[in-house]
Design a protein around this motif. Structure first.
Motif, PDB file in Angstrom:
ATOM      1  N   VAL A 122      -0.018   4.985   6.981  1.00 45.65           N
ATOM      2  CA  VAL A 122      -0.821   5.660   5.963  1.00 45.65           C
ATOM      3  C   VAL A 122      -1.004   7.096   6.439  1.00 45.65           C
ATOM      4  O   VAL A 122      -1.613   7.332   7.484  1.00 45.65           O
ATOM      5  CB  VAL A 122      -2.187   4.970   5.748  1.00 45.65           C
ATOM      6  CG1 VAL A 122      -2.999   5.724   4.707  1.00 45.65           C
ATOM      7  CG2 VAL A 122      -1.988   3.524   5.320  1.00 45.65           C
ATOM      8  N   LYS A 123      -0.431   8.044   5.686  1.00 42.17           N
ATOM      9  CA  LYS A 123      -0.496   9.455   6.069  1.00 42.17           C
ATOM     10  C   LYS A 123      -1.798  10.071   5.587  1.00 42.17           C
ATOM     11  O   LYS A 123      -2.546   9.461   4.841  1.00 42.17           O
ATOM     12  CB  LYS A 123       0.686  10.217   5.463  1.00 42.17           C
ATOM     13  CG  LYS A 123       2.034   9.697   5.896  1.00 42.17           C
ATOM     14  CD  LYS A 123       3.165  10.564   5.450  1.00 42.17           C
ATOM     15  CE  LYS A 123       3.385  10.494   3.949  1.00 42.17           C
ATOM     16  NZ  LYS A 123       4.564  11.218   3.501  1.00 42.17           N
ATOM     17  N   GLY A 124      -2.031  11.284   6.010  1.00 45.50           N
ATOM     18  CA  GLY A 124      -3.209  12.007   5.564  1.00 45.50           C
ATOM     19  C   GLY A 124      -4.365  11.890   6.547  1.00 45.50           C
ATOM     20  O   GLY A 124      -4.257  11.252   7.580  1.00 45.50           O
ATOM     21  N   LYS A 125      -5.463  12.512   6.174  1.00 46.58           N
ATOM     22  CA  LYS A 125      -6.663  12.516   7.002  1.00 46.58           C
ATOM     23  C   LYS A 125      -7.882  12.412   6.098  1.00 46.58           C
ATOM     24  O   LYS A 125      -7.798  12.605   4.905  1.00 46.58           O
ATOM     25  CB  LYS A 125      -6.754  13.818   7.807  1.00 46.58           C
ATOM     26  CG  LYS A 125      -5.647  14.018   8.820  1.00 46.58           C
ATOM     27  CD  LYS A 125      -5.935  15.233   9.671  1.00 46.58           C
ATOM     28  CE  LYS A 125      -4.828  15.658  10.570  1.00 46.58           C
ATOM     29  NZ  LYS A 125      -4.224  14.741  11.445  1.00 46.58           N
ATOM     30  N   ARG A 165     -10.236   5.467   2.865  1.00 51.44           N
ATOM     31  CA  ARG A 165     -10.387   4.603   1.694  1.00 51.44           C
ATOM     32  C   ARG A 165      -9.192   3.668   1.555  1.00 51.44           C
ATOM     33  O   ARG A 165      -9.351   2.472   1.289  1.00 51.44           O
ATOM     34  CB  ARG A 165     -10.549   5.463   0.440  1.00 51.44           C
ATOM     35  CG  ARG A 165     -10.733   4.663  -0.823  1.00 51.44           C
ATOM     36  CD  ARG A 165     -11.051   5.598  -2.011  1.00 51.44           C
ATOM     37  NE  ARG A 165     -10.957   4.864  -3.244  1.00 51.44           N
ATOM     38  CZ  ARG A 165      -9.885   4.781  -4.003  1.00 51.44           C
ATOM     39  NH1 ARG A 165      -8.785   5.430  -3.666  1.00 51.44           N
ATOM     40  NH2 ARG A 165      -9.888   4.077  -5.118  1.00 51.44           N
ATOM     41  N   LEU A 166      -7.979   4.180   1.722  1.00 49.48           N
ATOM     42  CA  LEU A 166      -6.785   3.342   1.633  1.00 49.48           C
ATOM     43  C   LEU A 166      -6.792   2.250   2.706  1.00 49.48           C
ATOM     44  O   LEU A 166      -6.470   1.088   2.428  1.00 49.48           O
ATOM     45  CB  LEU A 166      -5.516   4.195   1.758  1.00 49.48           C
ATOM     46  CG  LEU A 166      -5.196   5.083   0.561  1.00 49.48           C
ATOM     47  CD1 LEU A 166      -4.069   6.055   0.900  1.00 49.48           C
ATOM     48  CD2 LEU A 166      -4.827   4.246  -0.648  1.00 49.48           C
ATOM     49  N   LEU A 167      -7.167   2.625   3.922  1.00 43.21           N
ATOM     50  CA  LEU A 167      -7.231   1.643   5.006  1.00 43.21           C
ATOM     51  C   LEU A 167      -8.278   0.572   4.714  1.00 43.21           C
ATOM     52  O   LEU A 167      -8.041  -0.622   4.935  1.00 43.21           O
ATOM     53  CB  LEU A 167      -7.524   2.334   6.340  1.00 43.21           C
ATOM     54  CG  LEU A 167      -6.413   3.260   6.855  1.00 43.21           C
ATOM     55  CD1 LEU A 167      -6.916   4.087   8.033  1.00 43.21           C
ATOM     56  CD2 LEU A 167      -5.175   2.469   7.232  1.00 43.21           C
ATOM     57  N   GLU A 168      -9.433   0.969   4.188  1.00 36.50           N
ATOM     58  CA  GLU A 168     -10.496   0.024   3.870  1.00 36.50           C
ATOM     59  C   GLU A 168     -10.082  -0.939   2.755  1.00 36.50           C
ATOM     60  O   GLU A 168     -10.557  -2.066   2.694  1.00 36.50           O
ATOM     61  CB  GLU A 168     -11.779   0.758   3.465  1.00 36.50           C
ATOM     62  CG  GLU A 168     -12.456   1.438   4.628  1.00 36.50           C
ATOM     63  CD  GLU A 168     -13.602   2.347   4.209  1.00 36.50           C
ATOM     64  OE1 GLU A 168     -13.779   2.610   2.998  1.00 36.50           O
ATOM     65  OE2 GLU A 168     -14.320   2.821   5.108  1.00 36.50           O
ATOM     66  N   MET A 169      -9.187  -0.487   1.876  1.00 39.43           N
ATOM     67  CA  MET A 169      -8.718  -1.336   0.773  1.00 39.43           C
ATOM     68  C   MET A 169      -7.604  -2.279   1.216  1.00 39.43           C
ATOM     69  O   MET A 169      -7.085  -3.046   0.412  1.00 39.43           O
ATOM     70  CB  MET A 169      -8.243  -0.486  -0.397  1.00 39.43           C
ATOM     71  CG  MET A 169      -9.374   0.205  -1.116  1.00 39.43           C
ATOM     72  SD  MET A 169      -8.857   1.013  -2.638  1.00 39.43           S
ATOM     73  CE  MET A 169      -7.795   2.309  -2.026  1.00 39.43           C
ATOM     74  N   GLY A 170      -7.212  -2.219   2.476  1.00 38.82           N
ATOM     75  CA  GLY A 170      -6.207  -3.145   2.991  1.00 38.82           C
ATOM     76  C   GLY A 170      -4.830  -2.570   3.204  1.00 38.82           C
ATOM     77  O   GLY A 170      -3.909  -3.286   3.592  1.00 38.82           O
TER      78      GLY A 170
END
Length: 81
Positions: free
Chosen positions: A20-23, A29-34
């Motif tokens: 997952v790129k970005g900061k 949010r993307l990581l928290e969504m799985g």
């Protein structure tokens, strides 16, 4: 390996999340969504202009905007086209 960003997959394709790129808040949010490295997902629907894209992962459905989907690097695993 056949790595590409999530927004480039077609409906019916399966993929494994590589990175997952970005900061900041968007990435968190993307990581928290799985959307974590190693998770397998499938593209369930894609709007005609590519925004939004619907996925199924970890037993639930998720819809992302094209901009968010571009942050997720995946390995395409094939699937129904």
């Amino acid at each position: 390996m056949n790595n590409k960003t999530l927004n480039l997959l077609d409906a019916g394709q399966n993929a494994r999340v590589i990175q997952v790129k970005g900061k900041g808040p968007s990435r968190r949010r993307l990581l928290e969504m799985g959307m974590v490295p190693g998770v397998i997902l499938s593209v369930t629907k894609k709007a005609p202009m590519g925004d939004p894209v619907d996925f199924k992962l970890k037993g639930y459905n998720l819809s992302l905007r094209k901009q968010e989907a571009q942050m997720v690097v995946v390995e395409a695993l094939g699937g129904i086209k």
